[in-house]
Design an enzyme around this catalytic site. Structure first.
Site, PDB file in Angstrom:
ATOM      1  NE  ARG A 258      -2.318   0.613   3.898  1.00 43.34           N
ATOM      2  CZ  ARG A 258      -1.632   1.261   4.844  1.00 43.34           C
ATOM      3  NH1 ARG A 258      -1.139   2.461   4.625  1.00 43.34           N
ATOM      4  NH2 ARG A 258      -1.426   0.704   6.020  1.00 43.34           N
ATOM      5  CG  HIS A 262      -5.809   1.897   6.924  1.00 44.12           C
ATOM      6  ND1 HIS A 262      -6.017   0.641   6.413  1.00 44.12           N
ATOM      7  CD2 HIS A 262      -6.935   2.241   7.597  1.00 44.12           C
ATOM      8  CE1 HIS A 262      -7.233   0.238   6.775  1.00 44.12           C
ATOM      9  NE2 HIS A 262      -7.806   1.181   7.475  1.00 44.12           N
ATOM     10  CE1 TYR A 271       0.202   4.048   9.834  1.00 43.90           C
ATOM     11  CE2 TYR A 271       1.360   2.531   8.378  1.00 43.90           C
ATOM     12  CZ  TYR A 271       0.303   3.392   8.631  1.00 43.90           C
ATOM     13  OH  TYR A 271      -0.651   3.581   7.664  1.00 43.90           O
TER      14      TYR A 271
HETATM   15  C1  LIG Z   1     -14.450  -5.835  12.472  1.00 46.76           C
HETATM   16  C2  LIG Z   1     -13.585  -4.622  12.333  1.00 46.76           C
HETATM   17  N1  LIG Z   1     -12.582  -4.403  13.204  1.00 46.76           N
HETATM   18  C3  LIG Z   1     -11.786  -3.341  13.059  1.00 46.76           C
HETATM   19  C4  LIG Z   1     -12.001  -2.437  12.038  1.00 46.76           C
HETATM   20  C5  LIG Z   1     -11.067  -1.245  11.850  1.00 46.76           C
HETATM   21  N2  LIG Z   1     -10.210  -1.516  10.692  1.00 46.76           N
HETATM   22  C6  LIG Z   1     -10.491  -0.986   9.503  1.00 46.76           C
HETATM   23  S1  LIG Z   1      -9.422  -1.497   8.341  1.00 46.76           S
HETATM   24  C7  LIG Z   1      -8.521  -2.384   9.444  1.00 46.76           C
HETATM   25  C8  LIG Z   1      -7.289  -3.120   9.005  1.00 46.76           C
HETATM   26  C9  LIG Z   1      -7.544  -4.077   7.894  1.00 46.76           C
HETATM   27  O1  LIG Z   1      -6.352  -4.543   7.375  1.00 46.76           O
HETATM   28  P1  LIG Z   1      -6.297  -5.568   6.181  1.00 46.76           P
HETATM   29  O2  LIG Z   1      -7.302  -6.644   6.349  1.00 46.76           O
HETATM   30  O3  LIG Z   1      -4.885  -5.989   6.018  1.00 46.76           O
HETATM   31  O4  LIG Z   1      -6.765  -4.737   4.907  1.00 46.76           O
HETATM   32  P2  LIG Z   1      -6.201  -3.410   4.259  1.00 46.76           P
HETATM   33  O5  LIG Z   1      -6.949  -2.291   4.941  1.00 46.76           O
HETATM   34  O6  LIG Z   1      -4.745  -3.336   4.484  1.00 46.76           O
HETATM   35  O7  LIG Z   1      -6.545  -3.477   2.819  1.00 46.76           O
HETATM   36  C10 LIG Z   1      -9.083  -2.304  10.707  1.00 46.76           C
HETATM   37  C11 LIG Z   1      -8.551  -2.974  11.899  1.00 46.76           C
HETATM   38  C12 LIG Z   1     -13.067  -2.703  11.145  1.00 46.76           C
HETATM   39  N3  LIG Z   1     -13.329  -1.923  10.087  1.00 46.76           N
HETATM   40  N4  LIG Z   1     -13.827  -3.804  11.309  1.00 46.76           N
END
Ligand SMILES: Cc1ncc(C[n+]2csc(CCOP(=O)(O)OP(=O)(O)O)c2C)c(N)n1
Length: 366
Positions: A258, A262, A271
């Site tokens: 990425r 985020h 980070y």
């Molecule tokens: C159930 C839930 N827990 C926490 C969050 C907050 N949150 C949003 S994105 C994220 C990280 C997701 O990371 P990843 O699965 O690697 O996907 P990326 O965003 O890197 O594409 C978190 C913890 C959420 N949206 N839903």
């Protein structure tokens, strides 16, 4: 009983076809004609352009928070390319390019990130679910859709994409398991962009790869260079064909990065290092594909420029359509959870409308 070693049959493959200089391994290169290659290229450029424009608009306060996908264009266009119209896609929130490829309207992507339900309404004739924001909540839906396809013998395939962080959610592991048990026609694509917000991949799991998690569920996992659109197409095509034949699911780990924050709500400098980001800039999926197209004489600089201009015009037109239909309707928040409002919600809606009306009349007086 003796203690003994059980020999496991599986291995994890890793695939890359196009290197950072645009050099291709011709033995592995997919047979795509120039028109197809240019269509793929255009979709990647569109994804990048939309992302860049959205970031600017967010900074200007013209759209809400969104999740940029810069750097992940080859992953998403690569995995969406082999999907047929009648197949189903259960998307990630970081893949607008894949959604547009499937037939979502550009302005819908913007409406979604501005909180409009219209952005979550699947267009007529498109077999996709809307984007799910709760992390890891959607692969289980894909497993269920795949189980249904299997029971009905439809010969369709369902593909779902999610991040590396999602693989720590219990629901995702249940999805992996059910798809395996039912030999359902599911393609799981983990977009391993190496961060779940600020949490690096190494702190997410002790497993060496995400792909190997498939082995525990009894099917193949493969790790792919997610910045190599050709490798993504080859691997996803194999997984889709396998699923359609009735030979069950596959887990694809697209190893990518990425390039941006985020979401527009965080600062990645807190980070990760600039050096790390610079290293990944060299692996840009678009640059290497451009070099490949030129080496292959599928395009010259002039044609690439024309495609860019065409995409800029398309994105501009989409943004203008979005701004026309972006009329705030705050009371809509009552409309989409229940077919019929409960008496309490009906009362709240009326109270809310009365407050809005009072505010409007105050504003008119001033
Ligand atoms: C159930 C839930 N827990 C926490 C969050 C907050 N949150 C949003 S994105 C994220 C990280 C997701 O990371 P990843 O699965 O690697 O996907 P990326 O965003 O890197 O594409 C978190 C913890 C959420 N949206 N839903």
């Amino acid at each position: 009983m003796p203690r003994r070693k059980l020999k496991l049959q599986h291995e994890v493959e890793e695939l890359s076809i196009l290197d950072v200089d645009g050099q291709v391994d011709t033995a592995l290169e997919p047979a795509l004609n120039h028109d197809e290659l240019l269509r793929i290229y255009r979709a990647m450029v569109l994804t990048r352009e939309l992302d860049d424009r959205m970031l600017k608009m967010q900074r200007q306060g013209r759209i809400g928070t969104f999740a940029p996908c810069r750097g992940q264009e080859a992953t998403q266009i690569g995995y969406i390319y082999p999907m047929q119209k009648e197949d189903w896609v259960v998307p990630s929130y970081r893949a607008p390019g894949a959604q547009i490829w499937r037939g979502w309207h550009l302005e819908q992507i913007l409406l979604f990130w501005n909180g409009y339900e219209e952005g979550a309404r699947t267009p007529e004739g498109v077999n996709d679910l809307p984007v799910a924001i709760p992390v890891g909540s959607h692969p289980i839906l894909a497993a269920g859709i795949g189980m249904g396809m299997k029971l009905q013998g439809t010969k369709q395939v369902v593909l779902t994409a999610f991040g590396d962080g999602s693989t720590s959610e219990g629901d995702v592991l249940e999805a992996f398991n059910f798809a395996g048990v039912y030999q359902a026609p599911v393609v799981f694509v983990c977009e391993n962009n190496q961060y779940a917000i600020s949490l690096p991949r190494a702190k997410q799991t002790r497993a060496e790869t995400i792909a190997q998690k498939a082995l525990a569920f009894g099917y193949d996992g493969i790790k792919v260079d997610g910045n190599d659109v050709l490798a993504m197409i080859v691997v996803t095509t194999e997984a889709v064909n396998k699923a359609r034949r009735g030979d069950g699911p596959t887990l694809i780990e697209a190893f990518t990065y990425r390039m941006q924050m985020h979401t527009t709500a965080d600062d990645p400098k807190k980070y990760r290092s600039d050096e790390e980001v610079k290293e990944w800039e060299k692996k840009c999926p678009l640059l290497r594909f451009e070099k490949y197209l030129i080496n292959k004489k599928a395009a010259d600089e002039k044609l690439l420029q024309e495609i860019h201009q065409d995409v800029i015009d398309e994105v501009q037109a989409g943004l203008e359509r979005f701004e026309k239909c972006c009329v705030p309707q705050p009371d809509k928040l009552f409309d989409y959870t229940y077919a019929q409002l409960t008496p309490e919600l009906q009362a709240q809606k009326e109270e809310f409308l009365a407050i809005l009306a009072q505010r409007d009349s105050r504003n008119r007086k001033h």
